[in-house]
Design a protein around this motif. Structure first.
Motif, PDB file in Angstrom:
ATOM      1  N   ASN A  53      86.455  47.213 -62.872  1.00 53.69           N
ATOM      2  CA  ASN A  53      86.626  45.740 -62.306  1.00 53.69           C
ATOM      3  C   ASN A  53      85.426  45.050 -62.265  1.00 53.69           C
ATOM      4  O   ASN A  53      84.267  45.747 -62.328  1.00 53.69           O
ATOM      5  N   THR A  54      85.125  43.842 -62.240  1.00 59.08           N
ATOM      6  CA  THR A  54      84.065  43.178 -62.195  1.00 59.08           C
ATOM      7  C   THR A  54      83.887  41.942 -61.373  1.00 59.08           C
ATOM      8  O   THR A  54      85.039  41.207 -61.145  1.00 59.08           O
ATOM      9  N   PHE A  55      82.712  41.501 -60.783  1.00 59.89           N
ATOM     10  CA  PHE A  55      82.644  40.246 -59.874  1.00 59.89           C
ATOM     11  C   PHE A  55      82.013  39.404 -60.806  1.00 59.89           C
ATOM     12  O   PHE A  55      80.841  39.500 -61.671  1.00 59.89           O
ATOM     13  N   VAL A  56      82.422  38.098 -60.888  1.00 60.38           N
ATOM     14  CA  VAL A  56      82.034  36.958 -61.720  1.00 60.38           C
ATOM     15  C   VAL A  56      81.400  35.792 -60.723  1.00 60.38           C
ATOM     16  O   VAL A  56      82.335  35.262 -59.991  1.00 60.38           O
ATOM     17  N   GLU A  57      79.964  35.581 -60.548  1.00 59.98           N
ATOM     18  CA  GLU A  57      79.686  34.699 -59.671  1.00 59.98           C
ATOM     19  C   GLU A  57      79.091  33.365 -60.452  1.00 59.98           C
ATOM     20  O   GLU A  57      78.372  33.560 -61.573  1.00 59.98           O
ATOM     21  N   ILE A  58      79.837  32.174 -60.067  1.00 62.12           N
ATOM     22  CA  ILE A  58      79.364  31.065 -61.032  1.00 62.12           C
ATOM     23  C   ILE A  58      78.807  29.949 -60.038  1.00 62.12           C
ATOM     24  O   ILE A  58      79.409  29.874 -58.843  1.00 62.12           O
ATOM     25  N   ARG A  59      77.526  29.485 -60.281  1.00 65.85           N
ATOM     26  CA  ARG A  59      77.017  28.505 -59.316  1.00 65.85           C
ATOM     27  C   ARG A  59      76.403  27.325 -60.109  1.00 65.85           C
ATOM     28  O   ARG A  59      75.859  27.574 -61.301  1.00 65.85           O
ATOM     29  N   ALA A  60      76.685  26.257 -59.240  1.00 61.65           N
ATOM     30  CA  ALA A  60      76.218  24.937 -60.012  1.00 61.65           C
ATOM     31  C   ALA A  60      74.566  25.109 -60.055  1.00 61.65           C
ATOM     32  O   ALA A  60      73.822  25.475 -59.160  1.00 61.65           O
ATOM     33  N   GLY A  61      74.238  24.588 -61.181  1.00 66.83           N
ATOM     34  CA  GLY A  61      72.511  24.425 -61.344  1.00 66.83           C
ATOM     35  C   GLY A  61      72.131  23.219 -61.250  1.00 66.83           C
ATOM     36  O   GLY A  61      72.400  22.318 -60.296  1.00 66.83           O
ATOM     37  N   THR A  62      71.391  22.631 -62.327  1.00 62.16           N
ATOM     38  CA  THR A  62      70.677  21.384 -62.368  1.00 62.16           C
ATOM     39  C   THR A  62      71.852  20.212 -62.908  1.00 62.16           C
ATOM     40  O   THR A  62      72.656  20.551 -63.699  1.00 62.16           O
ATOM     41  N   GLY A  63      71.882  19.235 -62.005  1.00 63.29           N
ATOM     42  CA  GLY A  63      72.780  18.222 -62.291  1.00 63.29           C
ATOM     43  C   GLY A  63      73.478  17.672 -61.171  1.00 63.29           C
ATOM     44  O   GLY A  63      74.626  17.002 -61.426  1.00 63.29           O
ATOM     45  N   GLY A  64      73.432  18.220 -59.881  1.00 60.26           N
ATOM     46  CA  GLY A  64      74.290  17.611 -58.970  1.00 60.26           C
ATOM     47  C   GLY A  64      75.734  17.874 -58.918  1.00 60.26           C
ATOM     48  O   GLY A  64      76.166  18.781 -59.406  1.00 60.26           O
ATOM     49  N   ASP A  65      76.576  16.744 -58.863  1.00 58.88           N
ATOM     50  CA  ASP A  65      77.948  16.605 -58.613  1.00 58.88           C
ATOM     51  C   ASP A  65      78.581  17.106 -59.984  1.00 58.88           C
ATOM     52  O   ASP A  65      79.661  18.075 -59.989  1.00 58.88           O
ATOM     53  N   GLU A  66      77.619  16.798 -61.155  1.00 64.26           N
ATOM     54  CA  GLU A  66      78.426  17.113 -62.517  1.00 64.26           C
ATOM     55  C   GLU A  66      78.157  18.547 -62.797  1.00 64.26           C
ATOM     56  O   GLU A  66      79.129  19.254 -63.374  1.00 64.26           O
ATOM     57  N   ALA A  67      77.098  19.130 -62.223  1.00 64.41           N
ATOM     58  CA  ALA A  67      76.968  20.616 -62.236  1.00 64.41           C
ATOM     59  C   ALA A  67      78.083  21.241 -61.717  1.00 64.41           C
ATOM     60  O   ALA A  67      78.511  22.455 -61.911  1.00 64.41           O
ATOM     61  N   ALA A  68      78.354  20.637 -60.583  1.00 60.06           N
ATOM     62  CA  ALA A  68      79.563  21.418 -59.753  1.00 60.06           C
ATOM     63  C   ALA A  68      80.831  21.330 -60.260  1.00 60.06           C
ATOM     64  O   ALA A  68      81.645  22.230 -60.209  1.00 60.06           O
ATOM     65  N   LEU A  69      81.100  20.257 -61.014  1.00 55.13           N
ATOM     66  CA  LEU A  69      82.462  20.143 -61.859  1.00 55.13           C
ATOM     67  C   LEU A  69      82.220  21.132 -62.961  1.00 55.13           C
ATOM     68  O   LEU A  69      83.320  21.544 -63.383  1.00 55.13           O
ATOM     69  N   PHE A  70      81.087  21.095 -63.588  1.00 56.83           N
ATOM     70  CA  PHE A  70      81.077  22.191 -64.602  1.00 56.83           C
ATOM     71  C   PHE A  70      81.376  23.573 -64.118  1.00 56.83           C
ATOM     72  O   PHE A  70      81.982  24.255 -64.920  1.00 56.83           O
ATOM     73  N   ALA A  71      80.680  23.887 -63.119  1.00 55.62           N
ATOM     74  CA  ALA A  71      81.028  25.233 -62.548  1.00 55.62           C
ATOM     75  C   ALA A  71      82.482  25.720 -62.278  1.00 55.62           C
ATOM     76  O   ALA A  71      82.976  26.518 -62.672  1.00 55.62           O
ATOM     77  N   GLY A  72      83.121  24.455 -61.928  1.00 54.13           N
ATOM     78  CA  GLY A  72      84.614  24.605 -61.971  1.00 54.13           C
ATOM     79  C   GLY A  72      85.565  24.565 -62.943  1.00 54.13           C
ATOM     80  O   GLY A  72      86.406  25.469 -63.061  1.00 54.13           O
ATOM     81  N   ASP A  73      84.787  24.080 -64.156  1.00 54.26           N
ATOM     82  CA  ASP A  73      85.272  24.458 -65.601  1.00 54.26           C
ATOM     83  C   ASP A  73      85.225  25.668 -65.822  1.00 54.26           C
ATOM     84  O   ASP A  73      86.150  26.501 -66.517  1.00 54.26           O
ATOM     85  N   LEU A  74      84.137  26.323 -65.893  1.00 54.79           N
ATOM     86  CA  LEU A  74      83.858  27.685 -66.138  1.00 54.79           C
ATOM     87  C   LEU A  74      84.627  28.600 -65.199  1.00 54.79           C
ATOM     88  O   LEU A  74      85.152  29.592 -65.784  1.00 54.79           O
ATOM     89  N   PHE A  75      84.907  28.329 -63.931  1.00 59.67           N
ATOM     90  CA  PHE A  75      85.750  29.193 -63.236  1.00 59.67           C
ATOM     91  C   PHE A  75      87.158  29.254 -63.888  1.00 59.67           C
ATOM     92  O   PHE A  75      87.961  30.328 -63.926  1.00 59.67           O
ATOM     93  N   ARG A  76      87.670  28.145 -64.072  1.00 59.88           N
ATOM     94  CA  ARG A  76      88.982  27.997 -64.791  1.00 59.88           C
ATOM     95  C   ARG A  76      89.105  28.671 -66.068  1.00 59.88           C
ATOM     96  O   ARG A  76      90.114  29.422 -66.368  1.00 59.88           O
ATOM     97  N   MET A  77      88.064  28.551 -66.795  1.00 61.24           N
ATOM     98  CA  MET A  77      88.078  29.086 -68.314  1.00 61.24           C
ATOM     99  C   MET A  77      88.019  30.498 -67.968  1.00 61.24           C
ATOM    100  O   MET A  77      88.966  31.310 -68.823  1.00 61.24           O
ATOM    101  N   TYR A  78      87.381  31.275 -67.125  1.00 64.26           N
ATOM    102  CA  TYR A  78      87.262  32.602 -66.873  1.00 64.26           C
ATOM    103  C   TYR A  78      88.689  33.128 -66.486  1.00 64.26           C
ATOM    104  O   TYR A  78      89.129  34.145 -66.819  1.00 64.26           O
ATOM    105  N   SER A  79      89.008  32.447 -65.474  1.00 68.04           N
ATOM    106  CA  SER A  79      90.399  32.806 -64.886  1.00 68.04           C
ATOM    107  C   SER A  79      91.448  33.007 -66.116  1.00 68.04           C
ATOM    108  O   SER A  79      92.299  33.844 -65.990  1.00 68.04           O
ATOM    109  N   LYS A  80      91.436  31.800 -67.007  1.00 66.51           N
ATOM    110  CA  LYS A  80      92.554  31.769 -67.774  1.00 66.51           C
ATOM    111  C   LYS A  80      92.365  32.922 -69.027  1.00 66.51           C
ATOM    112  O   LYS A  80      93.252  33.769 -69.426  1.00 66.51           O
ATOM    113  N   TYR A  81      90.881  33.343 -69.268  1.00 68.11           N
ATOM    114  CA  TYR A  81      90.776  34.331 -70.276  1.00 68.11           C
ATOM    115  C   TYR A  81      91.218  35.705 -69.672  1.00 68.11           C
ATOM    116  O   TYR A  81      91.731  36.382 -70.320  1.00 68.11           O
ATOM    117  N   ALA A  82      90.781  35.875 -68.481  1.00 71.12           N
ATOM    118  CA  ALA A  82      91.162  37.145 -67.806  1.00 71.12           C
ATOM    119  C   ALA A  82      92.792  37.274 -67.691  1.00 71.12           C
ATOM    120  O   ALA A  82      93.412  38.442 -68.029  1.00 71.12           O
TER     121      ALA A  82
END
Length: 357
Positions: free
Chosen positions: A110-139
């Motif tokens: 099993n694996t842990f996947v850690e996603i953190r907002a980087g450079t870009g403020g609110d837009e970076a946080a929104l992108f972190a959410g996109d990656l979260f949903r992408m990985y969830s759907k892939y799994a």
């Protein structure tokens, strides 16, 4: 490669003979061991049988292609068949190389996947959410179970950080190439002038470890409980179900508030804590040959990207292998197979090239 492949096929036949032996059937421990070995090499052995049949068909087609007595029409058909068989054979050889590659024993975990907002403020946080949903759907497409272990939402659909636990055979092997800085280029919904912004999110992937892999003394833990809360601080649970565990010797802190039960949150938090402690220890031991998890994702700066998601061009580019796909929407919808397979193939090729002649 062929010699090693044939050796595996011969071993598979030998295991089949052993497993039909009555003396083996009466030894449960040995039976389990041999069955496990057989399962591990079954795909490679069966591929070898098909490969030899394919080579014979290819040779026959090439022979007919050179036979003037059959006429030009049949020669052309034979040439077309030979080309198709050759392509199938090369694909089979690629798969065999991948299967023959020494396997990372952690790949099936099993694996842990850690996603953190980087450079870009609110837009970076929104992108972190996109990656979260992408990985969830892939799994989920891979029939794996996904749990949110820890999450800090921004209140606008994004995440400052989110930690997933992906459960299923081969989970770490599927996700391990995702570690690094992911860059997005798009026009934010809040941007009135329509300018393209560039933001980043970092991803770190760690295999889950068994309890026996690391011993944690309960005396070294500080456990705090508090009320779970949602975005904006609004209370969503008036009981003290959320758990924060601090491992005093290492300073590792894990928080879990996803479940309404304090016991479930504590169990999840301990699993995450154990994985983080082992990962930190492994980083220390392998400092000369591998970067630590945090150095893999760097500072989250745009220049450190491993992959770019460009919305205006519907493009996704993996900079490590120079692969560009114009199917961004499908990838964000969980269709990561082409990227994952290309990264695996690149790793296999690099390992083969590094082997002494």
């Amino acid at each position: 490669m062929l010699a090693k492949w044939e050796e595996v096929a011969n071993r598979y036949e030998e295991l089949n003979r052993q497993l039909s032996d009555e003396s083996v059937l009466n030894q449960p421990a040995l039976l389990h061991k041999l069955n496990k070995e057989r399962t591990e090499i079954e795909e490679l052995a069966q591929l070898f049988t098909v490969y030899h049949q394919l080579r014979k068909q290819e040779a026959d087609a090439e022979q007919m292609q050179q036979d003037a007595s059959v006429g030009p029409e049949l020669q052309e058909l034979a040439a077309e068949e030979a080309r198709e068989l050759r392509a199938r054979r090369r694909e089979m050889e690629r798969r065999a190389l991948e299967l023959l590659e020494p396997k990372d024993p952690r790949d099936d975990r099993n694996t842990f996947v850690e996603i953190r907002a980087g450079t870009g403020g609110d837009e970076a946080a929104l992108f972190a959410g996109d990656l979260f949903r992408m990985y969830s759907k892939y799994a989920e497409k891979k029939r794996m179970r996904v749990e949110v272990v820890e999450a800090h939402e921004t209140g606008i659909g994004g995440y400052k950080d989110v930690v997933l636990l992906v459960e299923g055979k081969g989970a770490y092997g599927l996700f391990k190439h995702e570690s690094g800085v992911h860059r997005v280029q798009r026009v934010p919904a809040t941007e009135a002038s329509g300018r393209i912004h560039t933001s980043t999110a970092t991803v770190a992937v760690m295999p889950e470890v068994d309890e026996v892999d690391v011993q944690i003394d309960p005396k070294d833990l500080r456990i705090d409980t508090f009320c779970s809360s949602g975005a904006g601080g609004q209370s969503v649970n008036t009981t003290y179900s959320a758990v924060r565990i601090t491992h005093i010797p290492t300073g590792v802190v894990v928080t879990c508030q996803d479940e309404r039960s304090q016991l479930k949150n504590r169990t999840k938090a301990m699993r995450t804590l154990r994985a983080r402690i082992v990962e930190a220890e492994r980083d220390k031991q392998e400092a000369e040959i591998a970067q630590s998890r945090r150095s893999q994702v760097g500072s989250g700066d745009r220049s450190e990207k491993i992959r770019t998601y460009n919305y205006p061009q519907n493009r996704i580019t993996d900079h490590r292998i120079g692969l560009t796909l114009h199917k961004l929407e499908q990838v964000l919808g969980g269709d990561l197979d082409e990227l994952v397979e290309a990264l695996r193939a690149s790793q296999t090729a690099a390992s083969q090239a590094a082997e002494p002649a």
